[in-house]
Design a protein around this motif. Sequence first.
Motif, mmCIF file in Angstrom:
data_model
loop_
_atom_site.group_PDB
_atom_site.id
_atom_site.type_symbol
_atom_site.label_atom_id
_atom_site.label_comp_id
_atom_site.label_asym_id
_atom_site.label_seq_id
_atom_site.Cartn_x
_atom_site.Cartn_y
_atom_site.Cartn_z
ATOM 1 N N SER A 1 0.836 -1.208 0.000
ATOM 2 C CA SER A 1 0.000 0.000 0.000
ATOM 3 C C SER A 1 0.868 1.255 0.000
ATOM 4 O O SER A 1 0.487 2.274 -0.577
ATOM 5 C CB SER A 1 -0.966 0.010 1.193
ATOM 6 O OG SER A 1 -2.072 -0.805 0.889
ATOM 7 N N PHE A 2 2.040 1.167 0.600
ATOM 8 C CA PHE A 2 2.947 2.317 0.562
ATOM 9 C C PHE A 2 3.291 2.665 -0.883
ATOM 10 O O PHE A 2 3.170 3.815 -1.309
ATOM 11 C CB PHE A 2 4.228 2.028 1.353
ATOM 12 C CG PHE A 2 5.203 3.163 1.271
ATOM 13 C CD1 PHE A 2 5.110 4.223 2.162
ATOM 14 C CD2 PHE A 2 6.171 3.207 0.281
ATOM 15 C CE1 PHE A 2 5.973 5.299 2.060
ATOM 16 C CE2 PHE A 2 7.036 4.285 0.166
ATOM 17 C CZ PHE A 2 6.938 5.332 1.065
ATOM 18 N N ILE A 3 3.673 1.657 -1.653
ATOM 19 C CA ILE A 3 4.110 1.954 -3.028
ATOM 20 C C ILE A 3 2.917 2.359 -3.893
ATOM 21 O O ILE A 3 3.038 3.197 -4.787
ATOM 22 C CB ILE A 3 4.932 0.793 -3.647
ATOM 23 C CG1 ILE A 3 5.782 1.302 -4.825
ATOM 24 C CG2 ILE A 3 4.057 -0.372 -4.082
ATOM 25 C CD1 ILE A 3 6.836 2.293 -4.487
ATOM 26 N N ASN A 4 1.734 1.814 -3.581
ATOM 27 C CA ASN A 4 0.547 2.240 -4.336
ATOM 28 C C ASN A 4 0.162 3.681 -4.000
ATOM 29 O O ASN A 4 -0.295 4.424 -4.867
ATOM 30 C CB ASN A 4 -0.619 1.278 -4.100
ATOM 31 C CG ASN A 4 -0.454 0.021 -4.945
ATOM 32 O OD1 ASN A 4 -0.059 0.099 -6.106
ATOM 33 N ND2 ASN A 4 -0.712 -1.129 -4.367
ATOM 34 N N ALA A 5 0.370 4.062 -2.742
ATOM 35 C CA ALA A 5 0.124 5.461 -2.376
ATOM 36 C C ALA A 5 1.125 6.357 -3.110
ATOM 37 O O ALA A 5 0.778 7.454 -3.571
ATOM 38 C CB ALA A 5 0.249 5.639 -0.863
ATOM 39 N N MET A 6 2.368 5.874 -3.250
ATOM 40 C CA MET A 6 3.370 6.649 -3.980
ATOM 41 C C MET A 6 2.992 6.747 -5.463
ATOM 42 O O MET A 6 3.251 7.767 -6.115
ATOM 43 C CB MET A 6 4.773 6.029 -3.826
ATOM 44 C CG MET A 6 5.339 6.081 -2.415
ATOM 45 S SD MET A 6 5.192 7.679 -1.575
ATOM 46 C CE MET A 6 6.195 8.725 -2.586
ATOM 47 N N ALA B 1 5.481 12.101 -11.935
ATOM 48 C CA ALA B 1 6.709 11.332 -11.674
ATOM 49 C C ALA B 1 6.482 9.868 -12.046
ATOM 50 O O ALA B 1 5.365 9.459 -12.382
ATOM 51 C CB ALA B 1 7.069 11.457 -10.199
ATOM 52 N N ASP B 2 7.564 9.071 -11.981
ATOM 53 C CA ASP B 2 7.492 7.678 -12.438
ATOM 54 C C ASP B 2 7.674 6.721 -11.256
ATOM 55 O O ASP B 2 8.779 6.592 -10.711
ATOM 56 C CB ASP B 2 8.589 7.445 -13.480
ATOM 57 C CG ASP B 2 8.541 6.039 -14.037
ATOM 58 O OD1 ASP B 2 7.738 5.214 -13.549
ATOM 59 O OD2 ASP B 2 9.318 5.757 -14.964
ATOM 60 N N VAL B 3 6.613 6.033 -10.884
ATOM 61 C CA VAL B 3 6.652 5.190 -9.693
ATOM 62 C C VAL B 3 7.570 3.980 -9.864
ATOM 63 O O VAL B 3 8.142 3.489 -8.874
ATOM 64 C CB VAL B 3 5.221 4.755 -9.275
ATOM 65 C CG1 VAL B 3 4.631 3.749 -10.263
ATOM 66 C CG2 VAL B 3 5.220 4.166 -7.874
ATOM 67 N N LEU B 4 7.743 3.502 -11.098
ATOM 68 C CA LEU B 4 8.623 2.321 -11.258
ATOM 69 C C LEU B 4 10.074 2.686 -11.011
ATOM 70 O O LEU B 4 10.822 1.944 -10.357
ATOM 71 C CB LEU B 4 8.481 1.724 -12.658
ATOM 72 C CG LEU B 4 7.398 0.677 -12.868
ATOM 73 C CD1 LEU B 4 7.710 -0.157 -14.092
ATOM 74 C CD2 LEU B 4 7.196 -0.216 -11.648
ATOM 75 N N ARG C 1 11.705 -6.070 -3.472
ATOM 76 C CA ARG C 1 10.562 -6.987 -3.544
ATOM 77 C C ARG C 1 9.343 -6.412 -2.819
ATOM 78 O O ARG C 1 9.460 -5.708 -1.839
ATOM 79 C CB ARG C 1 10.945 -8.345 -2.947
ATOM 80 C CG ARG C 1 11.988 -9.037 -3.808
ATOM 81 C CD ARG C 1 12.568 -10.210 -3.112
ATOM 82 N NE ARG C 1 11.660 -11.342 -3.162
ATOM 83 C CZ ARG C 1 11.854 -12.470 -2.472
ATOM 84 N NH1 ARG C 1 12.893 -12.586 -1.671
ATOM 85 N NH2 ARG C 1 11.020 -13.458 -2.586
ATOM 86 N N PHE C 2 8.169 -6.728 -3.368
ATOM 87 C CA PHE C 2 6.910 -6.205 -2.832
ATOM 88 C C PHE C 2 6.827 -4.686 -2.929
ATOM 89 O O PHE C 2 6.199 -4.019 -2.114
ATOM 90 C CB PHE C 2 6.660 -6.701 -1.396
ATOM 91 C CG PHE C 2 5.852 -7.972 -1.423
ATOM 92 C CD1 PHE C 2 6.423 -9.147 -1.875
ATOM 93 C CD2 PHE C 2 4.521 -7.984 -1.072
ATOM 94 C CE1 PHE C 2 5.684 -10.306 -1.974
ATOM 95 C CE2 PHE C 2 3.766 -9.145 -1.155
ATOM 96 C CZ PHE C 2 4.345 -10.303 -1.606
ATOM 97 N N LEU C 3 7.484 -4.149 -3.955
ATOM 98 C CA LEU C 3 7.356 -2.716 -4.226
ATOM 99 C C LEU C 3 6.825 -2.498 -5.633
ATOM 100 O O LEU C 3 7.036 -1.438 -6.209
ATOM 101 C CB LEU C 3 8.703 -2.012 -4.063
ATOM 102 C CG LEU C 3 9.108 -1.519 -2.674
ATOM 103 C CD1 LEU C 3 10.366 -0.675 -2.746
ATOM 104 C CD2 LEU C 3 7.990 -0.720 -1.983
ATOM 105 N N THR C 4 6.162 -3.519 -6.205
ATOM 106 C CA THR C 4 5.584 -3.295 -7.531
ATOM 107 C C THR C 4 4.150 -2.819 -7.351
ATOM 108 O O THR C 4 3.307 -3.535 -6.806
ATOM 109 C CB THR C 4 5.634 -4.572 -8.392
ATOM 110 O OG1 THR C 4 6.994 -4.951 -8.523
ATOM 111 C CG2 THR C 4 5.044 -4.315 -9.774
#
Length: 441
Positions: A221-226, A235-238, A253-256
């Motif tokens: 959820s952190f990376i999805n919020a980002m 900006a580019d989340v990847l 890992r677990f940051l996709t």
Amino acid sequence: MRLTVIGTGYVGVVHAACMADIGHEVLGVDVDAERIAALTDGRPPFFEPGLPRMLRRTVEAGRLRFTTSAADAAGFADTHFICVGTPQRPGSGAAELGHVEAAVDGLAPHLRDSGYERVLVVGKSTVPVGTATRLAARLRATAPAADVAWNPEFLREGCAVQDTLRPERIVVGTRSAHAETRLRELYAPLLAGGTPFIGTDPATAELVKLASNAFLATKLSFINAMAEICDAAGADVLTLAEAMGQDSRIGRRFLTPGLGFGGSCLPKDIRALTARAEELGTGASLAFLRQIDEINTRQRGRTVELARELAGGTFSDRRVAVLGAAFKPGSDDVRDSPALAVADAIRRGGAQVRVHDPAATDNARVTHPALQYTLDVAKACEHADLVLHLTEWPQYRELDPVSLATVVRAPVMVDARHTLDPMAWRAAGWSLHAPGRPSTG
Ligand SMILES: NC(=O)C1=CN([C@@H]2O[C@H](COP(=O)(O)OP(=O)(O)OC[C@H]3O[C@@H](n4cnc5c(N)ncnc54)[C@H](O)[C@@H]3O)[C@@H](O)[C@H]2O)C=CC1
Ligand SMILES: O=C(O)[C@H]1O[C@H](OP(=O)(O)OP(=O)(O)OC[C@H]2O[C@@H](n3ccc(=O)[nH]c3=O)[C@H](O)[C@@H]2O)[C@H](O)[C@@H](O)[C@@H]1O
């Protein structure tokens, strides 16, 4: 060594087959007679890479058998693994422990006359902290010679066999030295391969499991919020995830980002942990898990809204192709599948939705009968106004965007899982949209 596995779902069957494969004699037990009949023939009840061959091999070797009888289980071995489901209770989100209690209550009366001086009941199901101690008291009322240990399971669907044969840790929570020794012996082949063994008390073992899933959910959820802030800021989340992941304290890992997490465990486990924390009076400290849940659910809504916008503001009279139905690739499990949630919301919005999945369409037909299904990607995409890539099966990466562009009505793709090559798809004339990434169209 001899052992039984009570509950032959995703966890139970894989555990039973792997234990038989490393040399133990195993009896699988389930209340579902149809499932037991199929397993006795060596047929797994679900799709899991590597499992069919292992199941056949161990059944043919006579090391793995199945029954519906708790009495047979009690007579077969002195060690019994409980692997039944602990689904979410409606309303509070707390874990429903009825199956665990029924499994223990079904076994208990047979244990006294089983001929074994000492017996061990090992929980693998994911349970709220305090369950093992409560069950131990309940069990001992009928079978005083029974020890209890909690040995949470960390396997992932899609790579469950590998995860069981080469786990990153084995956690055992028990107050009985005999139980710990027995489990060390049972897992000796895995420990010899270097797997760390963490012996602790039952409460800590129960919490390790829920804390691990809650941490993974938080990362997602952190990376999805980002991704949301990346969309707002251009900006580019990847790239952000790659750069953050280079920090070994964070890890990639677990940051996709993408559609968020689904499945039978992460969503239910964060709710169960929250509910238990509230019962124990520590709810305030874990209240953030509700937000983790909300951020996760919001990703599905964001994807639906992006699709609506790309469909011209309405789903009426639109054809939408959905690639993926399983909650993750490598599995036919559709429990709380983000892909199906999105597909169904779009259908309810008025679109005709055709879903492709290489493994999960049979299960999806049962849970979402109003969607259309096909086993042919080109057919799913025929005359589509929009294609949504919602479960990242590796075969979707190999799709030919040039030929697919010839079957759709409009070459518009939402890559909600970030595994398609944007350059190749755009070069083939597609307008490709990936949430959290700037260069669309
Ligand atoms: N699915 C997964 O990837 C993982 C699941 N877990 C946990 O493991 C537990 C089991 O999960 P799944 O295998 O996914 O569940 P599942 O729903 O696939 O299978 C549960 C099985 O237990 C059987 N069962 C129910 N009551 C029974 C009883 N009284 N006696 C004998 N059998 C009975 C059911 O018929 C079913 O075959 C849950 O607590 C889950 O949270 C933990 C790690 C991974
Ligand atoms: O308790 C459980 O049942 C299991 O739950 C998860 O395993 P699983 O649900 O099989 O699948 P994951 O690989 O964790 O994926 C969960 C969800 O997160 C999503 N995900 C995963 C990784 C990622 O980077 N991004 C992302 O969106 C997946 O698509 C999927 O919907 C845990 O990873 C296991 O360790 C645990 O044993």
